[in-house]
Design an enzyme around this catalytic site. Structure first.
Site, PDB file in Angstrom:
ATOM      1  N   HIS A  56      98.001 -40.319  41.972  1.00  0.00           N
ATOM      2  CA  HIS A  56      96.799 -39.474  41.854  1.00  0.00           C
ATOM      3  C   HIS A  56      96.451 -39.186  40.384  1.00  0.00           C
ATOM      4  O   HIS A  56      96.035 -38.074  40.054  1.00  0.00           O
ATOM      5  CB  HIS A  56      96.980 -38.148  42.602  1.00  0.00           C
ATOM      6  CG  HIS A  56      97.117 -38.296  44.093  1.00  0.00           C
ATOM      7  ND1 HIS A  56      96.053 -38.176  44.952  1.00  0.00           N
ATOM      8  CD2 HIS A  56      98.187 -38.563  44.877  1.00  0.00           C
ATOM      9  CE1 HIS A  56      96.474 -38.352  46.196  1.00  0.00           C
ATOM     10  NE2 HIS A  56      97.760 -38.597  46.181  1.00  0.00           N
ATOM     11  N   ASN A 130      94.610 -34.961  51.630  1.00  0.00           N
ATOM     12  CA  ASN A 130      93.903 -36.204  51.327  1.00  0.00           C
ATOM     13  C   ASN A 130      92.611 -36.247  52.142  1.00  0.00           C
ATOM     14  O   ASN A 130      92.376 -35.391  52.996  1.00  0.00           O
ATOM     15  CB  ASN A 130      94.759 -37.411  51.716  1.00  0.00           C
ATOM     16  CG  ASN A 130      95.770 -37.795  50.634  1.00  0.00           C
ATOM     17  OD1 ASN A 130      95.641 -37.418  49.478  1.00  0.00           O
ATOM     18  ND2 ASN A 130      96.771 -38.566  51.024  1.00  0.00           N
ATOM     19  N   TYR A 340     106.493 -31.621  44.031  1.00  0.00           N
ATOM     20  CA  TYR A 340     105.351 -31.254  43.182  1.00  0.00           C
ATOM     21  C   TYR A 340     105.749 -30.308  42.053  1.00  0.00           C
ATOM     22  O   TYR A 340     105.410 -30.530  40.895  1.00  0.00           O
ATOM     23  CB  TYR A 340     104.216 -30.663  44.036  1.00  0.00           C
ATOM     24  CG  TYR A 340     103.568 -31.719  44.899  1.00  0.00           C
ATOM     25  CD1 TYR A 340     104.288 -32.361  45.897  1.00  0.00           C
ATOM     26  CD2 TYR A 340     102.256 -32.114  44.703  1.00  0.00           C
ATOM     27  CE1 TYR A 340     103.724 -33.350  46.680  1.00  0.00           C
ATOM     28  CE2 TYR A 340     101.676 -33.107  45.485  1.00  0.00           C
ATOM     29  CZ  TYR A 340     102.416 -33.720  46.477  1.00  0.00           C
ATOM     30  OH  TYR A 340     101.851 -34.702  47.245  1.00  0.00           O
TER      31      TYR A 340
HETATM   32 FE1  HDE Z   1     101.523 -36.410  46.877  1.00  0.00          FE
HETATM   33  N1  HDE Z   1     102.272 -36.307  44.975  1.00  0.00           N
HETATM   34  N2  HDE Z   1     103.358 -36.972  47.547  1.00  0.00           N
HETATM   35  N3  HDE Z   1     100.798 -36.638  48.781  1.00  0.00           N
HETATM   36  N4  HDE Z   1      99.738 -35.858  46.232  1.00  0.00           N
HETATM   37  C1  HDE Z   1     101.576 -35.970  43.869  1.00  0.00           C
HETATM   38  O1  HDE Z   1     102.247 -34.474  42.219  1.00  0.00           O
HETATM   39  C2  HDE Z   1     104.498 -36.861  46.863  1.00  0.00           C
HETATM   40  C3  HDE Z   1     101.501 -37.004  49.884  1.00  0.00           C
HETATM   41  C4  HDE Z   1      98.639 -35.585  47.012  1.00  0.00           C
HETATM   42  O2  HDE Z   1      95.189 -33.327  42.209  1.00  0.00           O
HETATM   43  C5  HDE Z   1     102.432 -35.809  42.655  1.00  0.00           C
HETATM   44  O3  HDE Z   1     101.559 -33.372  40.389  1.00  0.00           O
HETATM   45  C6  HDE Z   1     105.638 -37.175  47.699  1.00  0.00           C
HETATM   46  C7  HDE Z   1     100.754 -36.724  51.090  1.00  0.00           C
HETATM   47  C8  HDE Z   1      97.538 -35.175  46.172  1.00  0.00           C
HETATM   48  O4  HDE Z   1      96.976 -32.798  41.072  1.00  0.00           O
HETATM   49  C9  HDE Z   1     103.844 -36.027  43.204  1.00  0.00           C
HETATM   50  C10 HDE Z   1     105.111 -37.490  48.922  1.00  0.00           C
HETATM   51  C11 HDE Z   1      99.565 -36.193  50.650  1.00  0.00           C
HETATM   52  C12 HDE Z   1      98.036 -35.210  44.865  1.00  0.00           C
HETATM   53  C13 HDE Z   1     103.581 -36.314  44.669  1.00  0.00           C
HETATM   54  C14 HDE Z   1     103.672 -37.353  48.828  1.00  0.00           C
HETATM   55  C15 HDE Z   1      99.615 -36.154  49.217  1.00  0.00           C
HETATM   56  C16 HDE Z   1      99.407 -35.633  44.939  1.00  0.00           C
HETATM   57  C17 HDE Z   1     102.096 -36.637  41.460  1.00  0.00           C
HETATM   58  C18 HDE Z   1     105.871 -37.930  50.165  1.00  0.00           C
HETATM   59  C19 HDE Z   1      98.366 -35.735  51.469  1.00  0.00           C
HETATM   60  C20 HDE Z   1      97.275 -34.901  43.599  1.00  0.00           C
HETATM   61  C21 HDE Z   1     102.085 -35.670  40.304  1.00  0.00           C
HETATM   62  C22 HDE Z   1     106.717 -36.902  50.706  1.00  0.00           C
HETATM   63  C23 HDE Z   1      98.622 -34.873  52.570  1.00  0.00           C
HETATM   64  C24 HDE Z   1      97.259 -33.431  43.301  1.00  0.00           C
HETATM   65  C25 HDE Z   1     101.926 -34.380  40.914  1.00  0.00           C
HETATM   66  C26 HDE Z   1      96.409 -33.158  42.102  1.00  0.00           C
HETATM   67  C27 HDE Z   1     100.245 -35.747  43.827  1.00  0.00           C
HETATM   68  C28 HDE Z   1     104.589 -36.533  45.522  1.00  0.00           C
HETATM   69  C29 HDE Z   1     102.777 -37.652  49.909  1.00  0.00           C
HETATM   70  C30 HDE Z   1      98.504 -35.667  48.444  1.00  0.00           C
HETATM   71  C31 HDE Z   1     104.683 -37.057  42.540  1.00  0.00           C
HETATM   72  C32 HDE Z   1     107.090 -37.159  47.274  1.00  0.00           C
HETATM   73  C33 HDE Z   1     101.223 -36.949  52.537  1.00  0.00           C
HETATM   74  C34 HDE Z   1      96.147 -34.786  46.632  1.00  0.00           C
HETATM   75  O5  HDE Z   1     104.652 -34.910  43.029  1.00  0.00           O
END
Ligand code: HDE
Length: 487
Positions: A56, A130, A340
């Site tokens: 993202h 999302n 996060y």
């Molecule tokens: Fe994320 N995700 N994600 N994700 N995600 C990040 O956070 C992660 C997942 C989502 O505008 C990271 O600050 C793991 C689902 C958004 O700043 C990180 C798993 C959904 C954003 C991270 C998921 C999301 C992130 C990257 C599996 C929707 C942007 C840096 C368990 C429901 C937020 C950060 C913004 C961002 C990890 C799966 C949505 C790495 C480990 C499911 C919208 O921490």
């Protein structure tokens, strides 16, 4: 120079005498190290970048408000910001693509992040969703591997469809999300023309202590629209920031985008008997079984004043709950609750919640002190430990989270359901003939460059199991045949 211009200063506020010529030893001599303005300027420039988000990375943000429109919501949650119709809460949203880097093109086929921060009077509530109601995998332990397949190949540094389809074909739980992604909604016309979802099931608790499971749906008032694939490709070259620009301009011109928030409420006990595991994020929960209930309306009415300060430094976490809203046992959600905050501590530091865009509107009282960039007064002279007899802040037991009964043994086990086909098959069958054609063409285009027939056939088997016609059509488009053993 006109007199009403502000005086240029160093970061220490010292007026700068010359910002065009560095101090030299004689008019043709070397530069002197005593030119502290020059040194500061060059050194700060070297430190302008912080690590981009590992996923993202490319995003656009906006401020706005959320207004409750339904008085009945307090039946299900004691969350203060949802307590009565008419109640308004300031919020910030960041939309993003997932796989591309910070400078990558907006108009690509990818899920879009839909991360909302509500600045409530009981602290920040982050709903980090999302534009898709489901996800590719359902256990956080698979996430880093999955993302590696979406990023660049370790040797070629190219995006690599071999990695992508190898992983997806070996992870059939991804079928539902990849069907969604290759359909019309996988490439939105603008950030304003898409819905948002909490995706996971969350828990709500009311002031009687009764718990409910809840699914969030933000429905766009602009309508849901996809982008034509050829136009998207053209735009990716001509204006890679097309979506970012569209959002900024709409708000700038007073055309404020809005979404209605709905929830599906699932009675607590239903998690034991519902036909799908409601904690499995690769599945949806039928609107016929649990109809949508309107909660309120989100309006985006203010652009950020400074992109880096407010959008790049925004830190959302699914681990920021307010009283009345809690986690469910969804394994993905549980993993995210760690991930996060950890990402923010790495990217922004231990005190990232002191950055204005992340700062709650209510008072912060805790015993956390010090660390890099403690810029909010660091708690002044107030107590730094608990328990204490010096009138330090105390816990409020009415804000405790609700209990959840657990049974069984600690073990690494998969979700019960291995049915990865019914819901994607239903999604396929719901599509019009035109939509099906586009879906199939998108899959064929994406899978064609895969070198190994074994990978393609493995994936075709999944399509076939979801709907034989679908499997046959993709096989044909790739010049292959559905293996006899699959039929
Ligand atoms: Fe994320 N995700 N994600 N994700 N995600 C990040 O956070 C992660 C997942 C989502 O505008 C990271 O600050 C793991 C689902 C958004 O700043 C990180 C798993 C959904 C954003 C991270 C998921 C999301 C992130 C990257 C599996 C929707 C942007 C840096 C368990 C429901 C937020 C950060 C913004 C961002 C990890 C799966 C949505 C790495 C480990 C499911 C919208 O921490």
């Amino acid at each position: 120079m006109s007199n009403n211009r502000k005086t240029l200063t160093t970061a220490a506020g010292i007026p700068v005498g010359d910002n065009q010529n560095s101090v030299t030893a004689g008019s043709r001599g070397p530069v002197l190290i005593q030119d502290f303005h020059l040194l500061e300027k060059l050194a700060h420039f070297n430190r302008e970048r912080i690590p981009e988000r590992v996923v993202h990375a490319k995003g656009a943000g906006a401020f706005g408000y959320f207004e409750v429109t339904n008085d009945e919501i307090s039946k299900y949650t004691k969350a203060d910001f949802l307590s009565e119709a008419g109640k308004r809460t300031d919020m910030f949203i960041r939309f993003s693509t997932v796989a591309g880097e910070l400078g990558s093109a907006d108009t690509v086929r990818d899920p879009r992040g839909f991360a909302v921060k509500f600045y409530t009077e009981e602290g920040n509530y982050d709903l980090v969703g999302n534009n898709t109601p489901i996800f590719f995998i359902r256990d956080a332990i698979k996430f880093p591997d999955f993302i590696h397949t979406q990023k660049r190949h370790p040797q070629t540094h190219l995006k690599d469809p071999n990695m992508v389809w190898d992983f997806w074909s070996l992870s059939p739980e991804s079928l539902h999300q990849i069907t969604w992604l290759h359909g019309d909604r996988g490439l939105p016309a603008t950030l304003r023309h898409m819905n948002g979802y909490g995706s996971h099931t969350y828990k709500w608790v009311n002031d009687q202590g009764e718990a409910f499971w809840v699914k969030y749906h933000f429905v766009s008032e602009q309508g849901v629209k996809g982008l034509d694939v050829d136009l998207a490709e053209k735009l990716a070259g001509e204006n890679p920031d097309y979506h970012t620009e569209d959002l900024y301009n709409a708000i700038d011109q007073g055309d404020f985008p809005a979404w209605k928030l709905y929830v599906q409420i699932i009675p607590y006990e239903d998690y034991k008997t519902y036909k799908w595991d409601i904690f499995d994020v690769t599945k949806t929960v039928s609107k016929k079984d649990y109809p949508r209930i309107e909660v309120g309306r989100m309006v985006l009415n203010r652009n950020p004043e400074n992109y880096f300060a407010e959008v790049e430094q925004a830190a959302f976490t699914p681990g920021s709950f307010v009283p009345g809203i809690e986690a469910s046992p969804d394994k993905m959600l549980q993993g995210r609750i760690f991930s996060y905050g950890d990402a923010h501590r790495y990217r922004l530091g231990a005190n990232h919640q002191q950055i204005p865009v992340n700062r709650p509107v209510n008072e912060v009282n805790n015993n956390q002190r010090d660390g890099y960039m403690a810029v909010d007064g660091n708690g002044g002279s107030s107590p730094v430990y608990e328990p204490n007899s010096i009138n330090g802040p105390a816990e409020d037991q009415t804000k405790k989270s609700s209990p959840f009964e657990i049974m069984g043994e600690a073990d690494s086990v998969a979700y019960d359901s291995e049915d990865h086909y019914t819901q994607p098959g239903d999604l396929y069958r719901m599509m019009s003939a035109d939509e099906k054609d586009r879906l199939i063409q998108n899959f064929i285009n994406h899978m064609k460059p895969v070198e190994s027939d074994e990978i393609k056939l493995r994936q075709i088997e999944h399509f076939y199991k979801a709907d034989p016609e679908w499997g046959e059509r993709i096989a044909q488009g790739l010049g292959l045949r559905v293996p006899e053993g699959v039929k």
